[in-house]
Enzyme design. Structure first.
Site, PDB file in Angstrom:
ATOM      1  CG  HIS A 177      -1.960  -3.821  -8.502  1.00 52.83           C
ATOM      2  ND1 HIS A 177      -3.228  -3.708  -8.483  1.00 52.83           N
ATOM      3  CD2 HIS A 177      -1.545  -3.690  -7.274  1.00 52.83           C
ATOM      4  CE1 HIS A 177      -3.751  -3.600  -7.312  1.00 52.83           C
ATOM      5  NE2 HIS A 177      -2.575  -3.609  -6.613  1.00 52.83           N
ATOM      6  CB  CYS A 195       6.494  -8.406  -7.294  1.00 53.81           C
ATOM      7  SG  CYS A 195       6.788  -6.479  -7.213  1.00 53.81           S
ATOM      8  CD  GLU A 225      -2.833  -1.354  -0.114  1.00 53.24           C
ATOM      9  OE1 GLU A 225      -2.826  -0.426  -0.848  1.00 53.24           O
ATOM     10  OE2 GLU A 225      -3.455  -2.436  -0.171  1.00 53.24           O
ATOM     11  CB  CYS A 241       8.391  -2.807  -8.309  1.00 50.03           C
ATOM     12  SG  CYS A 241       7.086  -3.357  -9.214  1.00 50.03           S
ATOM     13  CG  HIS A 273      -0.943   1.060  -4.546  1.00 48.01           C
ATOM     14  ND1 HIS A 273      -0.583   0.694  -5.785  1.00 48.01           N
ATOM     15  CD2 HIS A 273      -1.638   0.051  -4.093  1.00 48.01           C
ATOM     16  CE1 HIS A 273      -1.039  -0.608  -6.017  1.00 48.01           C
ATOM     17  NE2 HIS A 273      -1.708  -0.829  -4.857  1.00 48.01           N
TER      18      HIS A 273
HETATM   19 ZN   LIG Z   1      -2.734  -2.891  -4.915  1.00 53.40          ZN
HETATM   20 ZN   LIG Z   2       7.371  -5.766  -9.186  1.00 56.90          ZN
END
Ligand SMILES: [Zn+2]
Ligand SMILES: [Zn+2]
Length: 180
Positions: A139, A145, A130, A167, A133
């Site tokens: 996502h 991940c 979270e 990411c 984000h």
């Molecule tokens: Zn999410």
């Molecule tokens: Zn990732």
């Protein structure tokens, strides 16, 4: 560097081990100081008596108003969370915003059987997810991940508490104002 604040907003007494473990993983994933924020205020207005759950969006708004007012703030609760279109959510983070919230309510399955470490790990993953984000991450299609979407607690167990290399690179781009 702006810290990440972690704030226990549950009704029961805070569980130190739980919060410390989440803080450890947040610091690792985002390379920021993690501080605890504490106040007796609770987002009780977010409670929906018909659903007997708390509306996560209302909590996010409240965290920004009642919280430290800097960096990112993550509320951690023992109350069950929902958004109108779903039965429940593990948490919610404002995409590229200042606030995120996670709940332990749906992470408790099998914890009594397997042990408290399971809850520690699950909460740390959902906390990083979270807050990810809130840092602007979407996502991720890589199942292990931490930014992979979790529709059930089994998906949470399959994930690692870390960002995949893709990411991590994306996070770096977001921090340095690179391509969006
Ligand atoms: Zn999410
Ligand atoms: Zn990732």
């Amino acid at each position: 560097m702006d810290p990440i604040f972690i704030w226990w907003i549950g009704e029961a007494a805070p569980d130190r081990a739980l919060l410390d473990h989440a803080a450890l993983h947040l610091g690792r994933a985002f390379g920021r100081p993690v501080r605890e924020w504490s106040s007796p205020e609770r987002p009780r207005h977010a409670y929906d008596p018909k659903r007997k759950q708390h509306l996560s969006g209302a909590i996010l708004k409240w965290l920004l108003e009642a919280g430290p007012g800097a960096g990112k703030v993550l509320g951690v609760t023992d109350r069950d969370l929902f958004i109108p279109i779903l039965t429940y959510v593990f948490g919610e983070g404002q995409l590229g915003g200042g606030a995120a919230v996670v709940s332990i309510a749906r992470l408790l399955e099998d914890v009594e059987l397997i042990g408290p470490q399971l809850l520690l790990e699950r909460l740390a993953k959902e906390a990083v997810h979270e807050v990810g984000h809130a840092f602007g991450l979407l996502h991720c299609a890589t199942p292990v991940c931490v930014m992979a979407r979790s529709s059930g607690v089994r998906n949470v167990d399959e994930k690692k508490p870390e960002l995949c290399s893709e990411c991590r690179r994306r996070l770096e781009e977001l921090q340095t104002g690179g391509p969006r």
